[in-house]
Design a protein around this motif. Structure first.
Motif: not given
Lengths: 225, 461
Positions: A32, A34-40, A206-207, A210-211, A213-215, B55, B297, B349
């Motif tokens: 994993l 953080w920057q590539m998956d775009r989730v901190t 993981q998803l 993503d939702f 934190i970011k989404r 992932r 990001y 989203n």
């Protein structure tokens, strides 16, 4: 033969199962980014944990998500299949007798009738899953021989166990085959699609993060799965 | 021919390159050159090895091939449930194959991948919410677009768009001067009707920095005026930056990650320069997604957040109505049945579905939900850059039928669509299918029903 498959081979199978899963766990988490998956992942942690738990929880509840509710028939198949597949071997009387003999402890056990029903449920659900694969064009197009193989690996211990228990044919033969099938399944889990035994939780988490934190998770009550 | 003159693996970073592309009507030469474009398999595989990590690999590997993603995809539904439109099939046959073949793919294959990534997926991420394993094929197709871009396989309009971002820090050729002139022009134009109206440029320490979609200054400058009037009526201390005003990212649609970074950094620089308290983004879905959600990001901001807190326009409107900064004249509320188009980018989203409902509760008397709605709403049909790609116009139009039927089922003739892509798609679906609907952003609706405080009314009234 029985001594071999329930002795050294069983140790080997469980060893590969646990070490294999541990490897998958470490490999997944290390991969994993953080920057590539775009989730901190390591920032906003509380939101991440909430998102991950929600994402896992709702998908573990029958009809708990829009997806499960959209396909009610398949949802029943999936839950019956998985619950019976996981619970039967763990709480089976025969297995617990072995556990007591070898390790001095045992778990609560299912009645014999219940175990039979649950075993048959796994087999029948698998048959319907196969029929569904063949019948529905949207499932057929993504189905590969590998999918049938994985299903066969998962169901074989139940079929052979059932035959052995009910002494259809030669018990000594079936019981050895049964144990071998169980061991094949254990070994297959880390290396095949059966790895979703573990990766379901990691991928959902993981998803969910993503939702969470970011989404939107930091601005709303959480994703309505 | 390994590289074309127009179609190649280079980024568009000079006006000469950009003008050459623009001169190629409908990308005729561009697409002809693409047919002969070589694949740099080594580079493709190197990128996959470096960026296709646990992932994505896990998503590709554990997909149970259950087909539960099928009905989640509006393209699948709109195309008579064509199995080739099943999201799992689409990603396995593209990214899955690329990985399996270790990047050893040919030109035909890359054409197929490009067609799939842009005309069969709008990256709406709805399938992600229907997969038991949480496999997000929208995210994966975003990734595939990046791979395609790096190999030169990207629709002509998006190659141009990403070049615009690199050269103008905007999706269109609008210079700082053009932008500032438009702001001044709009302020002057509406000053008579709205005494004291301003569009303050580069004001420091404002409460709000407002950023827009380049289409607004270019094609609908009155949108900017409407935003100004509403801020004026709400008594906001606001500003626009002379540079870093563009929120959108055709670069994101194109998969040009370098341009994405350049673009969002221009906005973040404006935040640093002018030190406003917060940012409000215009009624655009992907702009918010790009600059507020994904941008940090790309820019390497470890907090995962923009330098100052950022809000979508619907958040500001909901807040303004809630706090009474904007008051709606009850007699002017929308009486007819009205529905709301939930944008994938700021609702599914970004979780802003409740803001939309809150707004509708103030402005509409007969609000009707589409089914499904909120996080589970279908894409308008034009997301992910699809609206702007001529090559895929037919595929886009077929996809619109799902939205058409959803709108028809509500019985509403008015669709509130606070997102540029949704707004365009709904306009186009009316043009193609003629179902007799109207569509609107929030700003003109709000302006038609907002109460004007006595001291802000024109003196001669």
């Amino acid at each position: 033969m029985y001594e071999l498959v329930t002795g050294p081979l069983a140790w080997l199978a469980f060893g590969i199962f646990f070490i294999g899963l541990l490897y998958r766990l470490v490999w997944y988490i290390r991969g994993l980014n953080w920057q590539m998956d775009r989730v901190t992942y390591s920032k906003n942690v509380a939101y991440g944990i909430r998102g991950a738990l929600r994402s896992i929880f709702f998908w573990l509840v029958p009809f708990g998500t829009h997806g499960w509710r959209f396909y009610p028939g398949f949802t029943i198949l999936v839950f019956v299949f998985h619950i019976c597949l996981l619970a039967t071997p763990v709480f089976l009387m025969g297995h617990n007798v072995l556990l007591l003999e070898r390790f001095g402890f045992s778990l609560p056990t299912l009645t014999e009738g219940m175990a039979d029903i649950m075993t048959l449920a796994v087999i029948v659900a698998a048959i319907f899953i196969i029929l569904r694969r063949i019948a529905l064009p949207e499932v057929r197009i993504i189905t590969k021989p590998y999918d049938f193989l994985v299903l066969a690996i998962a169901v074989a211990p139940f079929l052979t166990g059932f035959l052995a228990y009910h002494q259809v044919g030669n018990y000594d033969f079936w019981i050895v085959v049964h144990v071998l099938c169980g061991e094949i399944m254990l070994v297959a889990i880390p290396f095949t699609k059966l790895s979703h035994f573990l990766l379901f939780f990691l991928s959902r988490a993981q998803l969910g993060m993503d939702f969470g934190i970011k989404r939107g998770g930091m601005k709303n009550k959480g994703m309505a799965w | 021919m390994p590289e074309g003159i127009l179609c190649n693996k280079q980024v568009v970073d000079t006006k000469e390159k950009l003008n050459a592309l623009l001169a190629d009507k409908s990308g005729k030469q561009y697409y002809a050159e693409m047919k002969a474009l070589d694949i740099d398999s080594k580079a493709l595989w190197a990128t996959l090895e470096k960026t296709c990590k646990s992932r994505l690999r896990t998503w590709l590997e554990i997909c149970a091939h259950c087909g539960m993603c099928a009905d989640s995809c509006f393209f699948y539904l709109a195309n008579d449930k064509d199995p080739k439109q099943v999201p799992s099939y689409k990603i396995q046959s593209t990214l899955g194959e690329m990985v399996k073949r270790k990047g050893e793919v040919d030109n035909d294959f890359m054409h197929m991948v490009m067609d799939t990534a842009w005309s069969k997926c709008s990256c709406c991420n709805r399938c992600a919410t229907y997969c038991p394993f949480g496999i997000d094929m929208g995210v994966m197709f975003g990734y595939v677009r990046g791979l395609c871009f790096s190999q030169g396989f990207v629709p002509w309009e998006l190659k141009i768009g990403s070049g615009m971002h690199r050269i103008y820090n905007a999706q269109m050729d609008i210079t700082t001067e053009d932008w500032v002139d438009t702001c001044e022009w709009m302020a002057e134009e509406y000053e008579e009707d709205w005494p004291g109206l301003e569009i303050p440029v580069d004001k420091e320490n404002a409460d709000i920095i407002y950023t827009v979609n380049a289409r607004e200054p270019k094609h609908y400058p009155e949108d900017l005026a409407e935003a100004a009037i509403l801020f004026h009526l709400a008594g906001e201390n606001w500003t626009v930056p002379s540079q870093g005003w563009e929120e959108t990212s055709l670069a994101m649609f194109a998969g040009d990650w370098g341009a994405c970074k350049i673009q969002v950094e221009s906005v973040y620089a404006a935040m640093d320069r002018l030190k406003p308290k917060r940012m409000v983004v215009t009624e655009c879905g992907h702009a918010y997604r790009a600059t507020v959600l994904e941008g940090p990001y790309w820019a390497g901001l470890k907090s995962g957040k923009t330098p100052i807190e950022s809000f979508h326009y619907v958040e500001w409107v909901a807040e303004a109505l809630r706090t009474g900064k904007l008051k709606i004249d009850p007699a002017k509320r929308i009486k007819e049945p009205v529905t709301y188009q939930d944008s994938c980018n700021y609702v599914r989203n970004a979780g802003l579905g409740d803001c939309a409902r809150e707004i509708m509760s103030y402005i509409a008397e007969d609000f009707r939900e589409m089914r499904p709605c909120k996080e589970h709403n279908f894409c308008c049909g034009g997301g992910g850059g699809l609206n702007g790609i001529g090559l895929y116009r037919q595929a886009r139009n077929i996809g619109l039928t799902v939205k058409r039927d959803q709108i028809l089922a509500t019985g509403a003739k008015l669709v509130v669509a606070p997102c540029h892509n949704c707004w365009d798609a709904i306009r186009d679906l009316e043009e193609v299918y003629k179902i007799g609907i109207r569509w609107s952003f929030l700003k003109p609706l709000l302006l038609s029903m907002v109460e004007v405080p006595e001291h802000l009314k024109p003196k001669d009234e």
